[in-house]
Design an enzyme around this catalytic site. Structure first.
Site, PDB file in Angstrom:
ATOM      1  CE1 TYR A 109      15.578  42.789  35.470  1.00 40.57           C
ATOM      2  CE2 TYR A 109      16.695  40.882  36.360  1.00 40.57           C
ATOM      3  CZ  TYR A 109      16.185  41.564  35.285  1.00 40.57           C
ATOM      4  OH  TYR A 109      16.281  41.024  34.025  1.00 40.57           O
ATOM      5  N   GLY A 134       6.309  34.163  28.321  1.00 38.18           N
ATOM      6  CA  GLY A 134       5.594  34.365  27.069  1.00 38.18           C
ATOM      7  C   GLY A 134       4.964  35.741  27.020  1.00 38.18           C
ATOM      8  CB  THR A 188       1.771  33.056  29.473  1.00 37.22           C
ATOM      9  OG1 THR A 188       0.486  33.146  28.869  1.00 37.22           O
ATOM     10  CG2 THR A 188       2.476  31.814  28.945  1.00 37.22           C
TER      11      THR A 188
END
Length: 301
Positions: free
Chosen positions: A69, A221, A229
């Site tokens: 990350y 999502g 989203t």
């Protein structure tokens, strides 16, 4: 919702092995930029540190991270180390190993079993810890995870890892891992707008065996690594209006309603969103609302 900030304990608790965590945790992927990895612009460092500190102030005691990350300027693990070290008692830090990104941010070949120790040690170095509370093996399309998971089990025996998890798996992989060592959690992609019969089976099996199920991209999502989203089903929007909540809060609440063993790890780089995400742990959906959301999820047209 009350005038006072709602804390993570409203979401309830679950144990990862002997480690109790609130069911609302924090995913570190979005700390590094406007989108994960190299897809967005790097985050403001001080803001990201403030996000982490605010999460812990609100009772979050489960942070999910990974050495891969990072953006061009930020590392999630370094931010966690800077913001939270010395780590408070009871804070559980989980990391994932298996995928690999080079210093340019490009995805490389996933780790061989004999390389997993290096992945674990890199997480330890970046986080400034002598052990990791939970380490997930992220399956990278391999048919069998036995050899990889066995390598992590050896690192657990060596004291570098306290507990083991697996990610991106099917029921057969869970059975394969359990034949080697205890599994305290499974982390799969899972969301209210994503029909997933295999994921449903894994969620059910985890509940039957007392294993935590930890969905990722539950809020994002279809947006995935690019962030939350904006395309919400009508059912999500109507439930949100009924509760005076955001669609993201409904998505988190739906996730937690899937079982007492289900944990949420919403991530953000926005301190205000941390407050909203934690507050979602106090949102109680009715049976009728859950039915409507479930119908929307299973619809394939």
């Amino acid at each position: 919702m009350t005038a006072q900030p709602i804390t993570a304990d409203f979401s309830g608790t679950w144990k990862l092995g002997e480690l109790p965590v609130h069911r609302i945790g924090f995913g570190a992927m979005r700390l590094t930029g406007s989108a994960a990895f190299h897809l967005g612009t790097p985050s403001d460092r001080e803001r990201s540190l403030a996000v982490l500190r605010r999460a812990v102030e609100l009772g979050v005691n489960h942070i999910d991270t990974a050495a891969f990350y990072f953006s061009s300027l930020r590392s999630a693990n370094e931010l966690i180390n800077t913001a939270l070290s010395p780590y408070p008692d009871g804070l559980v830090v989980a990391a994932k190993v298996g995928p690999y990104r080079d210093h340019h941010g490009e995805w490389g070949t996933s780790a061989r079993p004999d390389q997993l120790r290096g992945h674990v040690e890199e997480n330890l170095r970046q986080l400034g810890r002598d052990h990791l509370d939970v380490v997930y093996l992220r399956r990278m399309n391999q048919d069998s995870i036995a050899e990889h998971f066995g390598a992590l089990a050896e690192l657990r025996q060596a004291g570098l890892i306290r507990h083991l998890g697996i990610s991106g798996v099917e029921p057969r992989h869970l059975a394969e891992a359990l034949a080697i060592a205890p599994v305290v959690s499974v982390q799969n992609r899972y969301a209210v707008d994503r029909p997933d019969p295999v994921g449903d089976d894994v969620l059910r099996l985890c509940g039957e065996q007392g294993i935590a199920f930890v969905p990722f991209y539950a809020v994002a999502g279809a947006g995935g690594e690019r962030g939350a989203t904006a395309a919400h089903d009508d059912a999500v929007l109507s439930v949100a209006r009924a509760h005076g909540a955001s669609p993201a809060q409904v998505r988190i609440a739906w996730t937690l309603h899937q079982g007492p063993h289900v944990l949420a790890i919403p991530g953000t780089g926005n301190p205000d969103h941390v407050v909203e995400n934690v507050a979602a742990g106090a949102l109680r959906l009715t049976d009728e609302e859950l039915t409507r959301l479930g119908e929307a999820r299973t619809r394939t047209d």
